[in-house]
Design a protein around this motif. Structure first.
Motif, PDB file in Angstrom:
ATOM      1  N   LYS A  85      40.476  31.962  44.654  1.00  0.00           N
ATOM      2  CA  LYS A  85      41.871  31.632  44.327  1.00  0.00           C
ATOM      3  C   LYS A  85      42.829  32.762  44.718  1.00  0.00           C
ATOM      4  O   LYS A  85      43.966  32.518  45.070  1.00  0.00           O
ATOM      5  N   THR A  86      42.323  33.993  44.649  1.00  0.00           N
ATOM      6  CA  THR A  86      43.164  35.133  45.013  1.00  0.00           C
ATOM      7  C   THR A  86      43.698  34.949  46.440  1.00  0.00           C
ATOM      8  O   THR A  86      44.867  35.199  46.720  1.00  0.00           O
ATOM      9  N   ASP A  92      48.066  32.879  37.756  1.00  0.00           N
ATOM     10  CA  ASP A  92      46.612  32.840  37.907  1.00  0.00           C
ATOM     11  C   ASP A  92      46.001  32.710  36.517  1.00  0.00           C
ATOM     12  O   ASP A  92      46.533  33.255  35.554  1.00  0.00           O
ATOM     13  N   GLY A 116      38.518  36.566  35.885  1.00  0.00           N
ATOM     14  CA  GLY A 116      39.113  37.102  37.104  1.00  0.00           C
ATOM     15  C   GLY A 116      38.146  37.969  37.901  1.00  0.00           C
ATOM     16  O   GLY A 116      38.438  38.339  39.017  1.00  0.00           O
TER      17      GLY A 116
END
Ligand code: ADP
Ligand code: MG
Length: 990
Positions: A121-122, A223, A620
């Motif tokens: 996703k980053t 996020d 994360g």
């Protein structure tokens, strides 16, 4: 079979979105292939070319395929390069996958992209951030902590800077100048609370344009959006400082008696439960005795839900079922009487599900034997109407009695509230579970999701002070709120909001209803082959933990890494002790530092590793498998309890089997878990509880998973409606804040702040004319008119006579008065320093707003606290709250306007001008003030009223005091507000 069908159907709109994206993906990839043959300069030149096309009218949507292809191609060109990320050397090895392009499109459209952990996703965020930043506006990405903001901004920064964009990152300890620079970049990374606090400082505290650091609330990607908007959103952001006057806190005074009350009830419940045990264990107990026993058990449950012996008895399914039955019976109207009687034998009752506590009659008598009514709220409406009907009283006496009743209501209300908070503190809040007492004697909240301490955060409504009183530590000083906003309302300000997370689907309704955000589930890059085993259920927590340890041992022997998720720090510690006894090396995640935490989690995939972590820790960070681990089945995730929300469980499972890796997950449950105790007493589960289970017997069946999930759904819905309700309250203050901040910003940014001041004056004059009777049939009331003339001449050097405007219609009169004030002000201006005056004018408005707005925030907090008590009168507290809040806001605006009116001629940019002004004012006041012969109204009205005269005298003295207040409160090293350019301490502050 049926469930499978439902799943297929519910995924339909996601598949539609993905299908819509496919042709665009093809186009992006075709363009990207083309770009591969471009020179580096030609690719980099795209950024400016896009900007020019936007300036010429192209839309971002039109540019999307080319922009995404440019980013993807830049990523390809970076491959093999070594890049610095948080002091580590990494080799860039990523080119966007097709599913990542689709995720990027979802974000650009302002949706929530649900993408599993490890899907990258980053990197996905780089696509829409680049595209939207081409507009020149500030695009932002919110991460869960400072460390990730730094990591991701540096990591992805290589891509942005390659393409000629600037990227910044906000860190907690940064100065305003550094912040401004970071927000000045095209793209800014940071946490929700940093962004939120910057907003509050910019709009609620900055006294100069240059002090403001943010420039935009345009496009923001959050996020781990579920963590931030659902879990974090419960506590508002607050900027506060010490309160000037400390109110006496009721908690220390009430604590000793409440402590006695709690002890007394504990004794009573112990006795009851002991009697129950004796009856239940007696084989020949009569049916009557047994029925009576369960009624007693019910009393224990409402009196001391966490009683140890009660918990033990509940391990026998048969008894548990009986108690559930009694509980159910007691909720029916038919048993209202009986229920009331049982409860009245206790001192207080606890509703564990609703987190409520209430005194009973018996409890009130215990606390105040001589006056049990001391804790009963006076019934104001009845009292008032009785007073009205009592003709023996004079109006003054009635007023006085009403005042006394109202005061009593406040005092009693505060005590009732404090007692109920203390009871909650004693009965529902356990040390080392919900909070810890730090070595320096502070009560710190434990984040229920991460197990991390939240220093500085406080429970609201006095609960925190109640827990402090219970623990016998110093109660923190009360603070005054300078500015506050909830995370929800902060994010609702963005023109376009988007989010990404591995787990949003279960909260889709909430995202839609509150934020208008739709969730799209993006397919994984490689199929997910994780194996989710059925939940296994044990009778007791003890047997459950033993089974978990066995499972860990087996996996550990085979070399398979295990990640164990717990719901609390306490459970982590129990497991860790048990593992130590079995000689299994393991890591426990309770790191206070995010970076360390990330490090430990990242190593959890190594061969034979055993890691214990609370469910949400390490979000994360990605767990990569060590060498050979895939051959022994990949990472094994064990959950040791089902969380209240399915989302958190999914998050835990999602930690394994990323990018097509093997892996499995399994949850261990016991009938003693909170979720089971409180919410799973229906359906197949109840039937299991009926069936006698032995200590180590285990149960597993797909049907059970389903009924646990439905218990979770129940809790989720309940929590959602609590959050929604809170938001409805918060909306009221939010609208008010928007209005106030808009005026404040107008004063700060307007080239002519004088206009803002005169708007306020004009409105105030109009209001006063109206209340003096202008526009009414008989014209102004003579006495009121006199008061008005007096007021005008005290605050403005205008030398007005009633005759100047009394015959005019309201609007004309206002024109005359404001015109005079305007003239006087122009004269004043001529004696002032122009630039300094602008600054002073801004300051006048801002100071007036800040003083009263902060006071208003405190009042609104108090209102919120007391509104729950008022709902005793059958009214909807929200409606009450809204109408009261509306009234408060009206008063707030009045106060702000009045302060501006009274200070505009009582402040000056230099002392000479100020002296002049004061003399002018004094002259005009003396000349025209009420109580002097000249002031007598020409048309033979009553003589000057006494109150007005007193007010005038009081006010005339004011300039001396006001001068101090009107000089801006500046730091000794700040530039002097007089505009001299010198430091304040060397100029007017000397
Ligand atoms: P998420 O936030 O979705 O859990 P991350 O952004 O942390 O995932 O990325 C997980 C891992 O996947 C990182 O190590 C990253 O380098 C890698 N990764 C992401 N996208 C790609 C890609 N397109 N090609 C190769 N590796 C990738
Ligand atoms: Mg991530």
């Amino acid at each position: 079979m049926f469930g499978f069908l439902l799943k297929k159907l519910s995924g339909r709109h996601y598949r539609k979105f993905v299908a819509k994206c496919r042709p665009v993906v093809d186009r992006i990839n075709a363009l990207e292939t083309e770009y591969q043959s471009l020179s580096e300069e030609a690719l980099k030149a795209k950024t400016n070319e896009f900007r020019e096309r936007i300036a010429a009218g192209a839309t971002l949507d039109e540019l999307l395929p080319e922009a995404f292809a440019t980013v993807k191609n830049a990523a390809r060109r970076l491959c093999g390069r070594s890049v610095m990320v948080c002091e580590h050397d990494l080799v860039w090895n990523m080119v966007h996958f097709d599913v990542q392009l689709i995720g990027g499109m979802a974000l650009h459209e302002g949706k929530i992209a649900e993408m599993a952990t490890g899907e990258g996703k980053t990197l996905v965020a780089t696509l829409p951030l680049y595209l939207n930043a081409l507009s020149g506006r500030n695009c932002q990405l919110v991460t869960v902590n400072d460390y990730l903001a730094r990591r991701d901004s540096q990591w992805m920064g290589h891509l942005y800077t390659y393409l000629g964009l600037t990227v910044g990152c906000i860190q907690n300890q940064m100065s305003p100048a550094q912040r401004r620079e970071a927000y000045g970049c095209n793209i800014t990374y940071g946490t929700a609370s940093e962004f939120g606090f910057d907003y509050l400082r910019d709009n609620g505290m900055a006294t100069r344009k240059d002090d403001q650091v943010q420039r935009d609330h345009y496009f923001c990607i959050v996020d781990e959006i579920d963590s931030i908007l659902v879990d974090e959103a419960r506590t508002p952001l607050i900027i506060s400082g010490p309160m000037a006057i400390q109110r006496e806190q009721p908690y220390p005074r009430l604590k000793p008696s409440i402590q006695r009350l709690v002890d007394e009830q504990a004794r009573q419940c112990n006795r009851l439960v002991g009697e129950v045990k004796a009856v239940l264990e007696k084989a020949d107990a009569s049916a009557e005795d047994r029925a009576d026993a369960f009624h007693k058990l019910y009393q224990v449950k409402v009196g001391a839900p966490k009683n140890k012996l009660l918990m033990r008895l509940m391990e026998t399914p048969e008894w548990r079922k009986q108690l559930d039955k009694v509980e159910l019976e007691m909720t029916s109207d038919f048993n209202k009487e009986a229920n009331f009687r049982l409860k009245e034998e206790l001192f207080y009752i606890i509703d564990e599900r609703q987190h409520q506590a209430d005194l009973t009659e018996k409890g009130r008598t215990f606390l105040k034997p001589e006056d049990p009514d001391a804790f009963v709220l006076p019934d104001l409406p009845t009292l008032f109407s009785d007073l009205e009907r009592d003709h023996a009283l004079t109006p003054e006496e009635k007023e006085a009695r009403k005042r006394t009743a109202r005061e009593r209501f406040e005092v009693v209300g505060e005590d009732i509230h404090a007692i109920s908070q203390l009871l909650r503190a004693y009965s529902l809040y356990e040390r080392d579970v919900q909070y810890v007492v730090t070595p320096d004697g502070k009560v710190a909240i434990v984040d229920e999701n991460t197990g991390r301490l939240m220093p500085g955060r406080r429970w609201s409504d006095g609960l925190h002070a109640a827990v402090e009183a219970k623990e016998g530590v110093q109660i923190e000083r009360e603070t005054r709120t300078y500015a506050t906003i909830t995370i929800q309302n902060y994010f609702r300000m963005y023109t376009k909001l988007a989010g990404m997370t591995g787990t949003a689907e279960t909260e889709a309704t909430e995202f839609h209803e509150i934020y208008k955000l739709d969730v799209v589930v993006i397919p994984t890059n490689k199929p997910c082959i994780r194996h989710d085993e059925n939940d296994v259920i044990y009778k007791t927590r003890r047997s459950k933990f033993q089974a978990v340890i066995k499972e860990i041992e087996a996996a550990h022997k085979a070399g398979q890494p295990v990640l164990v998720g717990t719901v609390s720090v306490e459970a982590s510690e129990v497991l860790s002790r048990m593992l130590r006894r079995s000689n299994i090396t393991h890591a426990v995640l309770n790191a206070k530092f995010h970076e360390q935490e990330a490090d430990i989690v990242a190593r959890a995939g190594q061969r034979g590793a055993v890691t214990i972590a609370t469910n949400m820790a390490g979000r994360g960070t990605d767990i990569k498998l060590g060498e050979g681990v895939a051959d022994v089945g990949g990472l094994f995730v064990i959950g040791t309890e089902r969380h209240e929300s399915r989302r958190i469980d999914r998050q835990l499972r999602g930690r394994c089997s990323r990018q097509g890796d093997p892996g499995k997950s399994k949850f261990y449950i016991s009938l003693e878990d909170d979720l089971m105790r409180l919410f799973a007493s229906a359906g197949p589960l109840a039937r299991i509880m009926e069936k006698s289970m032995t200590e180590d017997e285990e149960l597993a069946h797909p049907l059970l998973n389903r009924s646990i999930e439905s218990a979770q759904k129940k809790v989720e819905q309940q929590n959602f409606s609590i959050r929604k309700r809170l938001l409805q309250y918060d909306d009221v203050l939010n609208k008010q804040r928007e209005i106030i901040y808009a005026i404040r910003n107008d004063a700060l940014h307007n080239d002519e702040p004088r206009k803002v001041i005169f708007d306020m004056i004009g409105e105030e004059i109009a209001n006063r004319l109206e209340s003096a009777g202008f526009g009414e049939k008989g014209g102004p009331v003579p006495q009121a008119l006199e008061g008005l003339v007096g007021w005008l001449n005290i605050h403005f050097p205008v030398g007005l006579h009633a005759a100047d405007f009394e015959k005019l219609p309201a609007e004309e009169a206002a024109k005359v008065i404001v015109g005079k004030i305007d003239e006087a002000y122009t004269m004043k201006e001529s004696a002032e320093n122009r630039d300094a005056l602008l600054h002073l004018e801004r300051y006048l408005v801002i100071n007036a707003i800040d003083n009263h707005w902060q006071e208003h925030l405190t009042e609104m907090e108090d209102l919120r606290k007391s509104i729950g008590l008022r709902s005793y009168g059958q009214k909807d507290p929200l409606i009450e709250y809204k109408s009261e809040a509306f009234r408060y806001f009206g008063e707030l605006m009045d106060n702000i306007r009045v302060q501006i009116c009274t200070s505009v001629f009582r402040s000056a940019t230099n002392l000479i001008a100020l002296e002049n002004m004061k003399n002018m004012l004094a002259r005009s006041a003396r000349l025209e003030g009420p109580g002097t012969p000249q002031a007598a109204a020409p048309s033979g009205s009553a003589p000057a009223g006494e109150p007005a005269a007193v007010e005038a005298k009081k006010e005339i003295k004011l300039p001396v005091i006001q001068v101090k207040r009107d000089v801006p409160k500046v730091g000794r090293n700040d530039p002097c507000p007089c505009g001299s350019g010198k430091k304040y301490k060397n100029c007017h502050g000397a």
